[in-house]
Write a protein that holds these residues in place. Sequence first.
Motif, PDB file in Angstrom:
ATOM      1  N   TRP A  95       0.846  -1.180   0.000  1.00  0.00           N
ATOM      2  CA  TRP A  95       0.000   0.000   0.000  1.00  0.00           C
ATOM      3  C   TRP A  95       0.884   1.234   0.000  1.00  0.00           C
ATOM      4  O   TRP A  95       1.707   1.419   0.897  1.00  0.00           O
ATOM      5  N   LYS A  96       0.710   2.085  -1.000  1.00  0.00           N
ATOM      6  CA  LYS A  96       1.503   3.309  -1.109  1.00  0.00           C
ATOM      7  C   LYS A  96       0.648   4.507  -0.722  1.00  0.00           C
ATOM      8  O   LYS A  96      -0.523   4.594  -1.096  1.00  0.00           O
ATOM      9  N   VAL A  97       1.241   5.429   0.018  1.00  0.00           N
ATOM     10  CA  VAL A  97       0.559   6.659   0.396  1.00  0.00           C
ATOM     11  C   VAL A  97       0.573   7.589  -0.814  1.00  0.00           C
ATOM     12  O   VAL A  97       1.635   7.990  -1.278  1.00  0.00           O
ATOM     13  N   SER A  98      -0.605   7.909  -1.327  1.00  0.00           N
ATOM     14  CA  SER A  98      -0.678   8.797  -2.485  1.00  0.00           C
ATOM     15  C   SER A  98      -0.921  10.249  -2.088  1.00  0.00           C
ATOM     16  O   SER A  98      -0.607  11.161  -2.834  1.00  0.00           O
ATOM     17  N   GLU A  99      -1.486  10.448  -0.883  1.00  0.00           N
ATOM     18  CA  GLU A  99      -1.738  11.808  -0.418  1.00  0.00           C
ATOM     19  C   GLU A  99      -1.827  11.819   1.104  1.00  0.00           C
ATOM     20  O   GLU A  99      -2.402  10.915   1.697  1.00  0.00           O
ATOM     21  N   VAL A 100      -1.263  12.850   1.697  1.00  0.00           N
ATOM     22  CA  VAL A 100      -1.374  13.058   3.139  1.00  0.00           C
ATOM     23  C   VAL A 100      -2.397  14.173   3.345  1.00  0.00           C
ATOM     24  O   VAL A 100      -2.214  15.287   2.864  1.00  0.00           O
ATOM     25  N   VAL A 101      -3.492  13.855   4.027  1.00  0.00           N
ATOM     26  CA  VAL A 101      -4.552  14.825   4.284  1.00  0.00           C
ATOM     27  C   VAL A 101      -4.545  15.130   5.774  1.00  0.00           C
ATOM     28  O   VAL A 101      -4.658  14.222   6.598  1.00  0.00           O
ATOM     29  N   LEU A 102      -4.409  16.410   6.113  1.00  0.00           N
ATOM     30  CA  LEU A 102      -4.443  16.819   7.514  1.00  0.00           C
ATOM     31  C   LEU A 102      -5.828  17.363   7.832  1.00  0.00           C
ATOM     32  O   LEU A 102      -6.334  18.227   7.130  1.00  0.00           O
ATOM     33  N   THR A 103      -6.443  16.834   8.885  1.00  0.00           N
ATOM     34  CA  THR A 103      -7.773  17.280   9.275  1.00  0.00           C
ATOM     35  C   THR A 103      -7.711  18.521  10.159  1.00  0.00           C
ATOM     36  O   THR A 103      -8.727  19.158  10.394  1.00  0.00           O
ATOM     37  N   LYS A 122       4.342  11.029   2.846  1.00  0.00           N
ATOM     38  CA  LYS A 122       4.089  11.108   1.403  1.00  0.00           C
ATOM     39  C   LYS A 122       4.973  10.101   0.664  1.00  0.00           C
ATOM     40  O   LYS A 122       6.176  10.044   0.876  1.00  0.00           O
ATOM     41  N   ASP A 123       4.351   9.291  -0.170  1.00  0.00           N
ATOM     42  CA  ASP A 123       4.999   8.246  -0.975  1.00  0.00           C
ATOM     43  C   ASP A 123       5.575   7.102  -0.138  1.00  0.00           C
ATOM     44  O   ASP A 123       6.355   6.295  -0.638  1.00  0.00           O
ATOM     45  N   ALA A 124       5.201   7.033   1.139  1.00  0.00           N
ATOM     46  CA  ALA A 124       5.655   5.922   1.984  1.00  0.00           C
ATOM     47  C   ALA A 124       4.964   4.636   1.535  1.00  0.00           C
ATOM     48  O   ALA A 124       3.940   4.660   0.860  1.00  0.00           O
ATOM     49  N   LEU A 125       5.530   3.523   1.941  1.00  0.00           N
ATOM     50  CA  LEU A 125       5.008   2.220   1.536  1.00  0.00           C
ATOM     51  C   LEU A 125       4.813   1.335   2.762  1.00  0.00           C
ATOM     52  O   LEU A 125       5.724   1.173   3.575  1.00  0.00           O
ATOM     53  N   PHE A 126       3.597   0.815   2.901  1.00  0.00           N
ATOM     54  CA  PHE A 126       3.268  -0.167   3.928  1.00  0.00           C
ATOM     55  C   PHE A 126       3.136  -1.511   3.211  1.00  0.00           C
ATOM     56  O   PHE A 126       2.408  -1.606   2.226  1.00  0.00           O
ATOM     57  N   VAL A 127       3.805  -2.534   3.706  1.00  0.00           N
ATOM     58  CA  VAL A 127       3.696  -3.871   3.117  1.00  0.00           C
ATOM     59  C   VAL A 127       3.192  -4.811   4.205  1.00  0.00           C
ATOM     60  O   VAL A 127       3.857  -5.000   5.232  1.00  0.00           O
ATOM     61  N   GLN A 140       6.116  -4.243   6.956  1.00  0.00           N
ATOM     62  CA  GLN A 140       7.311  -3.438   6.719  1.00  0.00           C
ATOM     63  C   GLN A 140       6.864  -2.056   6.278  1.00  0.00           C
ATOM     64  O   GLN A 140       5.853  -1.915   5.588  1.00  0.00           O
ATOM     65  N   PHE A 141       7.617  -1.055   6.677  1.00  0.00           N
ATOM     66  CA  PHE A 141       7.320   0.331   6.340  1.00  0.00           C
ATOM     67  C   PHE A 141       8.579   0.973   5.801  1.00  0.00           C
ATOM     68  O   PHE A 141       9.667   0.784   6.347  1.00  0.00           O
ATOM     69  N   SER A 142       8.430   1.740   4.730  1.00  0.00           N
ATOM     70  CA  SER A 142       9.562   2.509   4.208  1.00  0.00           C
ATOM     71  C   SER A 142       9.051   3.850   3.708  1.00  0.00           C
ATOM     72  O   SER A 142       7.893   3.983   3.305  1.00  0.00           O
ATOM     73  N   SER A 143       9.929   4.841   3.760  1.00  0.00           N
ATOM     74  CA  SER A 143       9.571   6.190   3.331  1.00  0.00           C
ATOM     75  C   SER A 143      10.780   6.830   2.651  1.00  0.00           C
ATOM     76  O   SER A 143      11.911   6.657   3.115  1.00  0.00           O
ATOM     77  N   PRO A 144      10.540   7.591   1.596  1.00  0.00           N
ATOM     78  CA  PRO A 144      11.646   8.296   0.942  1.00  0.00           C
ATOM     79  C   PRO A 144      12.052   9.568   1.688  1.00  0.00           C
ATOM     80  O   PRO A 144      13.009  10.232   1.308  1.00  0.00           O
ATOM     81  N   SER A 145      11.358   9.898   2.766  1.00  0.00           N
ATOM     82  CA  SER A 145      11.627  11.122   3.512  1.00  0.00           C
ATOM     83  C   SER A 145      13.042  11.129   4.077  1.00  0.00           C
ATOM     84  O   SER A 145      13.532  10.117   4.583  1.00  0.00           O
ATOM     85  N   THR A 146      13.687  12.290   4.015  1.00  0.00           N
ATOM     86  CA  THR A 146      15.027  12.456   4.585  1.00  0.00           C
ATOM     87  C   THR A 146      14.993  13.274   5.877  1.00  0.00           C
ATOM     88  O   THR A 146      16.041  13.597   6.426  1.00  0.00           O
ATOM     89  N   SER A 147      13.802  13.573   6.361  1.00  0.00           N
ATOM     90  CA  SER A 147      13.646  14.337   7.590  1.00  0.00           C
ATOM     91  C   SER A 147      14.159  13.528   8.780  1.00  0.00           C
ATOM     92  O   SER A 147      13.780  12.374   8.967  1.00  0.00           O
ATOM     93  N   ARG A 148      15.013  14.150   9.581  1.00  0.00           N
ATOM     94  CA  ARG A 148      15.537  13.468  10.778  1.00  0.00           C
ATOM     95  C   ARG A 148      14.419  13.151  11.757  1.00  0.00           C
ATOM     96  O   ARG A 148      14.383  12.071  12.345  1.00  0.00           O
ATOM     97  N   THR A 149      13.507  14.090  11.937  1.00  0.00           N
ATOM     98  CA  THR A 149      12.412  13.890  12.873  1.00  0.00           C
ATOM     99  C   THR A 149      11.516  12.753  12.406  1.00  0.00           C
ATOM    100  O   THR A 149      11.145  11.884  13.186  1.00  0.00           O
ATOM    101  N   PHE A 150      11.172  12.744  11.120  1.00  0.00           N
ATOM    102  CA  PHE A 150      10.335  11.672  10.606  1.00  0.00           C
ATOM    103  C   PHE A 150      11.105  10.352  10.611  1.00  0.00           C
ATOM    104  O   PHE A 150      10.503   9.284  10.735  1.00  0.00           O
ATOM    105  N   GLY A 151      12.404  10.410  10.514  1.00  0.00           N
ATOM    106  CA  GLY A 151      13.231   9.205  10.561  1.00  0.00           C
ATOM    107  C   GLY A 151      13.000   8.396  11.825  1.00  0.00           C
ATOM    108  O   GLY A 151      13.065   7.162  11.813  1.00  0.00           O
ATOM    109  N   LEU A 152      12.715   9.066  12.929  1.00  0.00           N
ATOM    110  CA  LEU A 152      12.425   8.365  14.184  1.00  0.00           C
ATOM    111  C   LEU A 152      11.141   7.554  14.061  1.00  0.00           C
ATOM    112  O   LEU A 152      11.063   6.416  14.519  1.00  0.00           O
ATOM    113  N   ILE A 153      10.138   8.132  13.418  1.00  0.00           N
ATOM    114  CA  ILE A 153       8.879   7.421  13.199  1.00  0.00           C
ATOM    115  C   ILE A 153       9.111   6.253  12.252  1.00  0.00           C
ATOM    116  O   ILE A 153       8.660   5.133  12.499  1.00  0.00           O
TER     117      ILE A 153
END
Length: 132
Positions: free
Chosen positions: A29-37, A51-56, A64-77
């Motif tokens: 499952w790929k994240v196609s959009e992040v919607v904030l409420t 955004k563009d992360a992948l849940f398998v 398994q979870f992977s994300s192309p994000s290079t954010s240090r803060t998001f890296g912890l998640i």
Amino acid sequence: MKRYFLVLLILASLSTSAQLSESALIGKWKVSEVVLTAEDPGTRQLYQGFKDALFVFSSDHHMQFSSPSTSRTFGLIATKLASNDWVLEGKNLRIGSKADHFQTMQISVDGSGSNTFFVLEGTPVRLRMTKQ
């Protein structure tokens, strides 16, 4: 005729509120959009890490979870989510392990029309998902 229509209406409502099956969840499952409420400029960048992360989800209940994000803060998640187990309880997807009672992340799976959303419990985040 009215009775026939009523029976069809009841069946239609039951099928749309039916629980998600494990077999439907298994796959990529790929994240196609992040919607904030709720808008919070301080956390927007953090949540954009999805955004563009992948849940398998595999049939042996491993995730398994992977994300192309290079954010240090998001890296912890991303590190915390990288490899876990999952259980599905109705429309609630619980990620973690038996040891932590699947408390790493809780997701409500919401099907709205042709869209599937993963709603991250306790956050203002709805992820529009595309099954690969």
